[in-house]
Design a protein around this motif. Sequence first.
Motif, PDB file in Angstrom:
ATOM      1  N   ASP A 181       2.485 -19.549   7.512  1.00 22.94           N
ATOM      2  CA  ASP A 181       3.708 -19.086   8.173  1.00 22.94           C
ATOM      3  C   ASP A 181       4.605 -18.294   7.224  1.00 22.94           C
ATOM      4  OD1 ASP A 181       2.852 -20.308  10.480  1.00 22.94           O
ATOM      5  OD2 ASP A 181       4.175 -22.050  10.295  1.00 22.94           O
ATOM      6  N   THR A 182       4.677 -18.724   5.970  1.00 27.88           N
ATOM      7  CA  THR A 182       5.493 -18.025   4.975  1.00 27.88           C
ATOM      8  C   THR A 182       4.924 -16.636   4.697  1.00 27.88           C
ATOM      9  OG1 THR A 182       6.126 -20.115   3.966  1.00 27.88           O
ATOM     10  CG2 THR A 182       6.410 -18.146   2.621  1.00 27.88           C
ATOM     11  N   ILE A 183       3.620 -16.539   4.551  1.00 27.11           N
ATOM     12  CA  ILE A 183       2.980 -15.235   4.324  1.00 27.11           C
ATOM     13  C   ILE A 183       3.244 -14.318   5.513  1.00 27.11           C
ATOM     14  CG2 ILE A 183       0.740 -14.061   4.172  1.00 27.11           C
ATOM     15  CD1 ILE A 183      -0.200 -16.516   2.496  1.00 27.11           C
ATOM     16  N   ARG A 184       3.088 -14.853   6.730  1.00 26.40           N
ATOM     17  CA  ARG A 184       3.320 -14.068   7.941  1.00 26.40           C
ATOM     18  C   ARG A 184       4.773 -13.586   8.000  1.00 26.40           C
ATOM     19  NH1 ARG A 184       1.329 -17.632  12.090  1.00 26.40           N
ATOM     20  NH2 ARG A 184      -0.705 -16.979  11.402  1.00 26.40           N
ATOM     21  N   ASP A 185       5.719 -14.479   7.706  1.00 23.84           N
ATOM     22  CA  ASP A 185       7.141 -14.129   7.730  1.00 23.84           C
ATOM     23  C   ASP A 185       7.462 -13.072   6.676  1.00 23.84           C
ATOM     24  OD1 ASP A 185       9.824 -14.524   8.754  1.00 23.84           O
ATOM     25  OD2 ASP A 185      10.262 -15.533   6.841  1.00 23.84           O
ATOM     26  N   ASN A 186       6.918 -13.232   5.476  1.00 26.82           N
ATOM     27  CA  ASN A 186       7.152 -12.249   4.412  1.00 26.82           C
ATOM     28  C   ASN A 186       6.562 -10.888   4.783  1.00 26.82           C
ATOM     29  OD1 ASN A 186       8.494 -14.110   2.837  1.00 26.82           O
ATOM     30  ND2 ASN A 186       6.709 -14.595   1.573  1.00 26.82           N
ATOM     31  N   THR A 187       5.422 -10.878   5.431  1.00 23.38           N
ATOM     32  CA  THR A 187       4.798  -9.623   5.859  1.00 23.38           C
ATOM     33  C   THR A 187       5.679  -8.923   6.886  1.00 23.38           C
ATOM     34  OG1 THR A 187       2.596 -10.498   5.425  1.00 23.38           O
ATOM     35  CG2 THR A 187       2.739  -8.606   6.902  1.00 23.38           C
ATOM     36  N   ARG A 188       6.162  -9.693   7.867  1.00 26.90           N
ATOM     37  CA  ARG A 188       7.039  -9.091   8.891  1.00 26.90           C
ATOM     38  C   ARG A 188       8.303  -8.501   8.262  1.00 26.90           C
ATOM     39  NH1 ARG A 188       6.559 -14.089  12.344  1.00 26.90           N
ATOM     40  NH2 ARG A 188       4.597 -13.773  13.408  1.00 26.90           N
ATOM     41  N   ARG A 189       8.914  -9.263   7.344  1.00 28.36           N
ATOM     42  CA  ARG A 189      10.124  -8.752   6.696  1.00 28.36           C
ATOM     43  C   ARG A 189       9.834  -7.507   5.882  1.00 28.36           C
ATOM     44  NH1 ARG A 189      12.729 -13.733   3.884  1.00 28.36           N
ATOM     45  NH2 ARG A 189      10.639 -14.371   4.221  1.00 28.36           N
ATOM     46  N   GLY A 190       8.707  -7.499   5.182  1.00 22.28           N
ATOM     47  CA  GLY A 190       8.334  -6.324   4.386  1.00 22.28           C
ATOM     48  C   GLY A 190       8.113  -5.098   5.249  1.00 22.28           C
ATOM     49  N   LEU A 191       7.439  -5.279   6.383  1.00 15.91           N
ATOM     50  CA  LEU A 191       7.213  -4.147   7.295  1.00 15.91           C
ATOM     51  C   LEU A 191       8.522  -3.646   7.892  1.00 15.91           C
ATOM     52  CD1 LEU A 191       3.986  -5.388   9.110  1.00 15.91           C
ATOM     53  CD2 LEU A 191       4.179  -3.466   7.512  1.00 15.91           C
ATOM     54  N   ALA A 192       9.401  -4.567   8.267  1.00 17.10           N
ATOM     55  CA  ALA A 192      10.703  -4.169   8.819  1.00 17.10           C
ATOM     56  C   ALA A 192      11.505  -3.407   7.777  1.00 17.10           C
ATOM     57  CB  ALA A 192      11.476  -5.396   9.299  1.00 17.10           C
ATOM     58  N   ASN A 193      11.478  -3.865   6.538  1.00 21.04           N
ATOM     59  CA  ASN A 193      12.190  -3.192   5.451  1.00 21.04           C
ATOM     60  C   ASN A 193      11.616  -1.790   5.219  1.00 21.04           C
ATOM     61  OD1 ASN A 193      14.029  -2.939   3.293  1.00 21.04           O
ATOM     62  ND2 ASN A 193      12.469  -3.595   1.838  1.00 21.04           N
ATOM     63  N   ALA A 194      10.295  -1.669   5.240  1.00 20.33           N
ATOM     64  CA  ALA A 194       9.661  -0.357   5.051  1.00 20.33           C
ATOM     65  C   ALA A 194      10.043   0.593   6.184  1.00 20.33           C
ATOM     66  CB  ALA A 194       8.139  -0.514   4.973  1.00 20.33           C
ATOM     67  N   ARG A 195      10.037   0.077   7.436  1.00 14.71           N
ATOM     68  CA  ARG A 195      10.424   0.918   8.573  1.00 14.71           C
ATOM     69  C   ARG A 195      11.877   1.371   8.446  1.00 14.71           C
ATOM     70  NH1 ARG A 195       6.891  -2.441  11.401  1.00 14.71           N
ATOM     71  NH2 ARG A 195       8.502  -3.973  11.848  1.00 14.71           N
ATOM     72  N   ALA A 196      12.749   0.473   7.985  1.00 14.07           N
ATOM     73  CA  ALA A 196      14.164   0.817   7.821  1.00 14.07           C
ATOM     74  C   ALA A 196      14.343   1.934   6.794  1.00 14.07           C
ATOM     75  CB  ALA A 196      14.963  -0.418   7.406  1.00 14.07           C
ATOM     76  N   GLN A 197      13.394   2.030   5.857  1.00 15.94           N
ATOM     77  CA  GLN A 197      13.453   3.085   4.843  1.00 15.94           C
ATOM     78  C   GLN A 197      12.655   4.317   5.264  1.00 15.94           C
ATOM     79  OE1 GLN A 197      12.238   1.431   1.095  1.00 15.94           O
ATOM     80  NE2 GLN A 197      13.767  -0.201   1.190  1.00 15.94           N
ATOM     81  N   GLY A 198      12.163   4.312   6.515  1.00 20.36           N
ATOM     82  CA  GLY A 198      11.462   5.474   7.031  1.00 20.36           C
ATOM     83  C   GLY A 198       9.980   5.518   6.740  1.00 20.36           C
ATOM     84  N   ARG A 199       9.458   4.459   6.139  1.00 23.01           N
ATOM     85  CA  ARG A 199       8.019   4.426   5.856  1.00 23.01           C
ATOM     86  C   ARG A 199       7.320   3.710   6.997  1.00 23.01           C
ATOM     87  NH1 ARG A 199       9.562   2.249   0.514  1.00 23.01           N
ATOM     88  NH2 ARG A 199       8.747   0.330   1.382  1.00 23.01           N
ATOM     89  N   ILE A 200       6.222   4.276   7.439  1.00 23.64           N
ATOM     90  CA  ILE A 200       5.431   3.659   8.495  1.00 23.64           C
ATOM     91  C   ILE A 200       4.076   3.316   7.902  1.00 23.64           C
ATOM     92  CG2 ILE A 200       4.353   4.021  10.739  1.00 23.64           C
ATOM     93  CD1 ILE A 200       6.617   6.007  11.327  1.00 23.64           C
ATOM     94  N   GLY A 201       3.656   2.084   8.073  1.00 20.13           N
ATOM     95  CA  GLY A 201       2.385   1.635   7.534  1.00 20.13           C
ATOM     96  C   GLY A 201       1.221   2.159   8.348  1.00 20.13           C
ATOM     97  N   GLY A 202       0.053   1.821   7.904  1.00 25.62           N
ATOM     98  CA  GLY A 202      -1.150   2.213   8.627  1.00 25.62           C
ATOM     99  C   GLY A 202      -1.855   3.385   7.985  1.00 25.62           C
ATOM    100  N   ARG A 203      -2.987   3.644   8.512  1.00 24.79           N
ATOM    101  CA  ARG A 203      -3.827   4.712   8.000  1.00 24.79           C
ATOM    102  C   ARG A 203      -3.276   6.064   8.441  1.00 24.79           C
ATOM    103  NH1 ARG A 203     -10.190   4.951   9.543  1.00 24.79           N
ATOM    104  NH2 ARG A 203     -10.554   7.038   8.776  1.00 24.79           N
ATOM    105  N   PRO A 204      -3.251   7.054   7.546  1.00 22.70           N
ATOM    106  CA  PRO A 204      -2.774   8.383   7.931  1.00 22.70           C
ATOM    107  C   PRO A 204      -3.695   8.997   8.986  1.00 22.70           C
ATOM    108  CG  PRO A 204      -3.069   8.241   5.539  1.00 22.70           C
ATOM    109  CD  PRO A 204      -3.624   6.991   6.144  1.00 22.70           C
ATOM    110  N   SER A 205      -3.140   9.806   9.837  1.00 17.58           N
ATOM    111  CA  SER A 205      -3.913  10.469  10.882  1.00 17.58           C
ATOM    112  C   SER A 205      -4.868  11.476  10.260  1.00 17.58           C
ATOM    113  CB  SER A 205      -2.971  11.190  11.841  1.00 17.58           C
ATOM    114  OG  SER A 205      -3.702  12.024  12.700  1.00 17.58           O
ATOM    115  N   VAL A 206      -6.054  11.585  10.841  1.00 24.26           N
ATOM    116  CA  VAL A 206      -7.013  12.586  10.386  1.00 24.26           C
ATOM    117  C   VAL A 206      -6.555  13.978  10.790  1.00 24.26           C
ATOM    118  CG1 VAL A 206      -9.006  11.050  10.390  1.00 24.26           C
ATOM    119  CG2 VAL A 206      -8.460  12.353  12.445  1.00 24.26           C
TER     120      VAL A 206
END
Length: 187
Positions: free
Chosen positions: A121-146
């Motif tokens: 649960d802690t790993i999952r929560d930390n991952t969600r917070r990290g993704l939200a923080n990255a989105r707030a800074q304009g970074r979107i995760g995932g593989r770049p489009s071909v």
Amino acid sequence: MANVIGYARVSTREQNPESQERELLAAGASRVFVDRGESSRVSERPQWVACLDYLRHGDTLVMRALDRIAGSEVMAIQTIAELHDRGVNIRSLTEPEIDTTTPMGRALFGIVAVFAQLRVDTIRDNTRRGLANARAQGRIGGRPSVMTERTAEALRMRSEGRSVAHIAKVLGVGASSVSRAIAKVSM
């Protein structure tokens, strides 16, 4: 009728599992499954899979040490939990605290399971917070489009009346990638 089933494993083919087998038989195992030359980090070991298939509700799985069945603490906890859910007890000959046939062993397993779930649960929560923080800074995760470098060319071919399938073939990408890239620009 409940059985005691043994599992032994050696990491290399040169090692001899006979001492493990003798210990398991002395501990009451009616049958012993033995993997030779198999890593404990691999869950699809031939005799381990056969052992899991053979075990029934009420049986007890006995092994010399927990590292015979699992190569990491997460894998061990997961394996013990799965066996517990199936009604299979677990007993380690060298780790007396790992014995789900006793009240203390079941209690200890319960405590370990709670901490394992807390860790997940802690790993999952930390991952969600990290993704939200990255989105707030304009970074979107995932593989770049071909299509990142090819969208302009796809738009040009589409304006010339080429089909999405033709464009995909020319660019060497999937038709759905072309469609998504065109739709993104058209929005």
